[in-house]
Structures are given as C-alpha cells and as structure tokens.
Design a protein around this motif. Sequence first.
Motif, PDB file in Angstrom:
ATOM      1  N   ASN A   1       1.836   5.020 -16.461  1.00 44.67           N
ATOM      2  CA  ASN A   1       1.960   3.757 -16.886  1.00 44.67           C
ATOM      3  C   ASN A   1       3.271   2.822 -16.260  1.00 44.67           C
ATOM      4  O   ASN A   1       3.223   1.485 -16.415  1.00 44.67           O
ATOM      5  N   HIS A   2       4.281   3.606 -16.434  1.00 45.46           N
ATOM      6  CA  HIS A   2       5.667   3.047 -16.088  1.00 45.46           C
ATOM      7  C   HIS A   2       6.045   2.906 -14.594  1.00 45.46           C
ATOM      8  O   HIS A   2       7.370   2.331 -14.515  1.00 45.46           O
ATOM      9  N   ILE A   3       5.294   3.338 -13.779  1.00 39.32           N
ATOM     10  CA  ILE A   3       5.904   3.207 -12.411  1.00 39.32           C
ATOM     11  C   ILE A   3       4.808   2.496 -11.604  1.00 39.32           C
ATOM     12  O   ILE A   3       3.534   3.222 -11.633  1.00 39.32           O
ATOM     13  N   SER A   4       4.925   1.673 -10.649  1.00 40.90           N
ATOM     14  CA  SER A   4       4.032   1.168  -9.666  1.00 40.90           C
ATOM     15  C   SER A   4       4.274   1.625  -8.371  1.00 40.90           C
ATOM     16  O   SER A   4       5.487   1.711  -7.881  1.00 40.90           O
ATOM     17  N   VAL A   5       3.169   2.156  -7.828  1.00 40.67           N
ATOM     18  CA  VAL A   5       3.232   2.550  -6.341  1.00 40.67           C
ATOM     19  C   VAL A   5       3.177   1.503  -5.603  1.00 40.67           C
ATOM     20  O   VAL A   5       2.118   0.619  -5.841  1.00 40.67           O
ATOM     21  N   VAL A   6       3.835   1.312  -4.540  1.00 37.52           N
ATOM     22  CA  VAL A   6       3.786   0.168  -3.635  1.00 37.52           C
ATOM     23  C   VAL A   6       3.602   0.600  -2.208  1.00 37.52           C
ATOM     24  O   VAL A   6       4.534   1.757  -1.633  1.00 37.52           O
ATOM     25  N   MET A   7       2.608   0.182  -1.410  1.00 36.68           N
ATOM     26  CA  MET A   7       2.383   0.737  -0.009  1.00 36.68           C
ATOM     27  C   MET A   7       1.952  -0.459   1.088  1.00 36.68           C
ATOM     28  O   MET A   7       1.398  -1.473   0.297  1.00 36.68           O
ATOM     29  N   ILE A   8       2.558  -0.597   2.049  1.00 42.61           N
ATOM     30  CA  ILE A   8       2.261  -1.548   3.109  1.00 42.61           C
ATOM     31  C   ILE A   8       1.365  -0.895   4.155  1.00 42.61           C
ATOM     32  O   ILE A   8       1.653   0.251   4.475  1.00 42.61           O
ATOM     33  N   ALA A   9       0.361  -1.516   4.699  1.00 39.14           N
ATOM     34  CA  ALA A   9      -0.494  -0.933   5.652  1.00 39.14           C
ATOM     35  C   ALA A   9      -1.059  -1.999   6.714  1.00 39.14           C
ATOM     36  O   ALA A   9      -1.366  -2.971   6.193  1.00 39.14           O
ATOM     37  N   LYS A  10      -1.551  -1.276   7.739  1.00 35.91           N
ATOM     38  CA  LYS A  10      -2.188  -2.077   8.807  1.00 35.91           C
ATOM     39  C   LYS A  10      -2.881  -0.894   9.526  1.00 35.91           C
ATOM     40  O   LYS A  10      -2.309  -0.016  10.032  1.00 35.91           O
ATOM     41  N   ASN A  11      -4.290  -1.317   9.484  1.00 40.93           N
ATOM     42  CA  ASN A  11      -5.134  -0.179  10.376  1.00 40.93           C
ATOM     43  C   ASN A  11      -4.726   1.536   9.906  1.00 40.93           C
ATOM     44  O   ASN A  11      -4.523   2.069  10.919  1.00 40.93           O
ATOM     45  N   ALA A  12      -4.893   1.635   8.707  1.00 44.38           N
ATOM     46  CA  ALA A  12      -4.555   2.918   8.087  1.00 44.38           C
ATOM     47  C   ALA A  12      -5.446   3.953   7.812  1.00 44.38           C
ATOM     48  O   ALA A  12      -5.454   4.650   7.253  1.00 44.38           O
ATOM     49  N   GLU A  13      -6.607   3.846   8.263  1.00 46.11           N
ATOM     50  CA  GLU A  13      -8.180   4.467   7.945  1.00 46.11           C
ATOM     51  C   GLU A  13      -8.088   5.921   8.367  1.00 46.11           C
ATOM     52  O   GLU A  13      -8.679   6.613   7.174  1.00 46.11           O
ATOM     53  N   GLU A  14      -7.329   6.262   9.053  1.00 51.93           N
ATOM     54  CA  GLU A  14      -7.184   7.761   9.236  1.00 51.93           C
ATOM     55  C   GLU A  14      -6.688   8.652   7.986  1.00 51.93           C
ATOM     56  O   GLU A  14      -7.212   9.855   7.581  1.00 51.93           O
TER      57      GLU A  14
ATOM     58  N   SER B   1      -3.646   9.279 -10.182  1.00 51.74           N
ATOM     59  CA  SER B   1      -2.794   9.103 -12.012  1.00 51.74           C
ATOM     60  C   SER B   1      -1.993   7.986 -12.131  1.00 51.74           C
ATOM     61  O   SER B   1      -1.455   7.962 -13.211  1.00 51.74           O
ATOM     62  N   PHE B   2      -1.491   7.284 -11.207  1.00 56.19           N
ATOM     63  CA  PHE B   2      -0.750   6.213 -11.198  1.00 56.19           C
ATOM     64  C   PHE B   2      -1.582   4.927 -11.674  1.00 56.19           C
ATOM     65  O   PHE B   2      -2.584   4.667 -11.020  1.00 56.19           O
ATOM     66  N   SER B   3      -1.451   4.336 -12.508  1.00 51.59           N
ATOM     67  CA  SER B   3      -2.244   3.093 -13.246  1.00 51.59           C
ATOM     68  C   SER B   3      -2.128   1.880 -12.155  1.00 51.59           C
ATOM     69  O   SER B   3      -3.260   1.191 -12.059  1.00 51.59           O
ATOM     70  N   GLU B   4      -0.989   1.912 -11.583  1.00 49.08           N
ATOM     71  CA  GLU B   4      -0.876   0.353 -10.613  1.00 49.08           C
ATOM     72  C   GLU B   4      -0.364   0.809  -9.280  1.00 49.08           C
ATOM     73  O   GLU B   4       0.706   1.686  -9.218  1.00 49.08           O
ATOM     74  N   VAL B   5      -1.357   0.702  -8.314  1.00 46.25           N
ATOM     75  CA  VAL B   5      -1.097   0.784  -6.697  1.00 46.25           C
ATOM     76  C   VAL B   5      -1.142  -0.455  -6.175  1.00 46.25           C
ATOM     77  O   VAL B   5      -2.142  -1.131  -6.008  1.00 46.25           O
ATOM     78  N   ILE B   6       0.075  -0.944  -5.673  1.00 48.42           N
ATOM     79  CA  ILE B   6       0.026  -2.310  -4.978  1.00 48.42           C
ATOM     80  C   ILE B   6      -0.136  -1.966  -3.166  1.00 48.42           C
ATOM     81  O   ILE B   6       0.639  -1.180  -2.729  1.00 48.42           O
ATOM     82  N   LEU B   7      -1.074  -2.518  -2.638  1.00 51.36           N
ATOM     83  CA  LEU B   7      -1.461  -2.019  -1.200  1.00 51.36           C
ATOM     84  C   LEU B   7      -1.415  -3.504  -0.560  1.00 51.36           C
ATOM     85  O   LEU B   7      -2.281  -4.270  -0.674  1.00 51.36           O
ATOM     86  N   TYR B   8      -0.536  -3.572   0.228  1.00 53.12           N
ATOM     87  CA  TYR B   8      -0.027  -4.781   0.946  1.00 53.12           C
ATOM     88  C   TYR B   8      -0.692  -4.656   2.234  1.00 53.12           C
ATOM     89  O   TYR B   8      -0.083  -3.909   3.369  1.00 53.12           O
ATOM     90  N   LEU B   9      -1.624  -5.540   2.563  1.00 51.52           N
ATOM     91  CA  LEU B   9      -2.294  -5.307   3.881  1.00 51.52           C
ATOM     92  C   LEU B   9      -2.092  -6.386   4.741  1.00 51.52           C
ATOM     93  O   LEU B   9      -1.806  -7.522   4.546  1.00 51.52           O
ATOM     94  N   ASN B  10      -1.880  -6.159   6.041  1.00 44.78           N
ATOM     95  CA  ASN B  10      -1.488  -7.122   7.139  1.00 44.78           C
ATOM     96  C   ASN B  10      -2.518  -6.972   8.084  1.00 44.78           C
ATOM     97  O   ASN B  10      -2.486  -6.077   9.368  1.00 44.78           O
ATOM     98  N   ASN B  11      -3.365  -7.992   8.339  1.00 45.15           N
ATOM     99  CA  ASN B  11      -4.195  -8.166   9.269  1.00 45.15           C
ATOM    100  C   ASN B  11      -5.005  -6.818   9.746  1.00 45.15           C
ATOM    101  O   ASN B  11      -5.220  -6.615  11.079  1.00 45.15           O
ATOM    102  N   CYS B  12      -5.556  -6.301   9.031  1.00 45.10           N
ATOM    103  CA  CYS B  12      -6.233  -4.845   9.158  1.00 45.10           C
ATOM    104  C   CYS B  12      -7.636  -5.248   9.805  1.00 45.10           C
ATOM    105  O   CYS B  12      -8.307  -6.120   9.443  1.00 45.10           O
ATOM    106  N   THR B  13      -8.076  -4.526  10.791  1.00 39.39           N
ATOM    107  CA  THR B  13      -9.293  -4.671  11.691  1.00 39.39           C
ATOM    108  C   THR B  13      -9.989  -3.381  11.488  1.00 39.39           C
ATOM    109  O   THR B  13     -11.002  -3.440  12.157  1.00 39.39           O
ATOM    110  N   ASP B  14      -9.536  -2.649  10.672  1.00 41.30           N
ATOM    111  CA  ASP B  14     -10.500  -1.136  10.582  1.00 41.30           C
ATOM    112  C   ASP B  14     -10.997  -0.971   9.114  1.00 41.30           C
ATOM    113  O   ASP B  14     -11.144  -2.000   8.311  1.00 41.30           O
ATOM    114  N   SER B  15     -11.364   0.029   8.640  1.00 40.58           N
ATOM    115  CA  SER B  15     -11.976   0.216   7.465  1.00 40.58           C
ATOM    116  C   SER B  15     -10.972   0.555   6.197  1.00 40.58           C
ATOM    117  O   SER B  15     -11.336   1.030   5.092  1.00 40.58           O
TER     118      SER B  15
END
Length: 248
Positions: A3-16, A27-41
Amino acid sequence: MINHISVVMIAKNAEEHIEASLNAIESFSEVILYLNNCTDSTEAIAKNFSNVKIIHGEFTGFGDTKKRATSYAKNEWILSIDSDEVLSSKLIEEISHKELNSNSIYSILRHNHYNKKHIKCCGWDNDYVERLFNKKITNFNDKKVHEGVITENLNIEKLQNSLAHYPFSHAGELLNKMDKYATLYAKEHTGQKKSSPFKAFSSGVFAFFKNYILQKGFLCGYEGLLISISNANGAFYKYIKLYEANKK
C-alpha cells in the motif's frame, strides 16, 4: 497488498506484454497506467485489473511523460516500470519488505530479451536501471529519449533481484524503435548540438564495433549481429536527422 508504493507505467499499443506485466504487480494496491492514443487492446486488458487506474494523456517525450504520470500517484514512493517488463516474484517480495530511505534511489537488474531469448551481449547484460524513488525528493529528468531518474546528491542502492524485459519480438520492432528514438533525439538537440554526415558515419561505425566486438555480440549468434547493426543504424540516423534539422 503493498500500500505504500505506487507502480507507474506509460504505454501505447502494448497488448503483447501488458497482461503479463500487470499480472506480476497485482499485489500493489495502486498501479497508474498512463495511456497515449492506444489503438489496440491495451486498455481493454488493463480494465480487467482492479488495482489499475487508467489515465489518458499526450506523449511529450519519455522523461516529461513519465514525470507527469507520477503526479497521479497517491503515494510518495514510485516504482516505475515499462509495459514490456515483468517483475519477478522475488523482486516484489524484496521491495515489499525493504525499509526505504527517502535519500536513496533503488536500481533493479534488468534481463533483456530478444524474441524471448535472454541476451547477454551487446551491452544488454548487467543492465541496472533506477526505478524506485520518492517523488517528493526526485523524479525523472526532461529528456525526450534515454530518460532517467535524477540521482544528484542521492544514494543509489542496487536491489538483489531482477525483472525481465521483452522489448523486441522481431526485427521490425528494432527498426521502428530505432527510427522513433533517432527522431526524438534530433528534436531534443536541434540548434543545441552540432552534427555532420561524418559524425553520423563515424558514430555508426563505432557503435557497431563496440557492440559486436567489445561487447561480444559475435558470441550471441544472429541476435548479436542484428542488435549490433540496429544500434549502429540508430547512431547513424540520430546524427543524420539532427544534421538535417539543424540545416533547416
């Protein structure tokens, strides 16, 4: 839950790889996923994870975008990972029990793969990356490419366990990333750094010699040759693109 660490990830078309990456950090309570104009799943996959908070935003270079993504995290401690990286269970256990020091940045050994093969040459081995830090003390620099956490006046401590990195599945991905990074490099340094066709050529030659000979790419089969040539092309084109941009 962690609960004391946030995971941060940026992604674009990363379905693989995004599902494997998110599975590893459930197991991390917070994951920030910053998406940039994704066109896949990518977004559809991420929505299956209850601990993931999805943010949509523009990509303005790796350093600036990662720094912006950390601003959405509720915790001071940030674990920054890429969408093609998978943390080992031992690493997560180590992090969860680590007594964190705000004046320290924690680096992680990254095992780099090409088409799921662990590459131990061309500078891809012994690859430590600074990824765990307190955002009240430091953050990413503003570099558009080859960004990093600002380490000035801070201690760097290596963690004992590793993560797996799967950046390329085929040669086309190497070419696409080479072109993207060369363009970002030229954009970042236009009018600030000199370049010439000779510098582009000599940089490409040296990059190949360094990767294939000094860093023993010749011992890694066709993958070593492919990576060495790709890196040489990257060095050549980033200076050619900078040369053309400066002329304009």
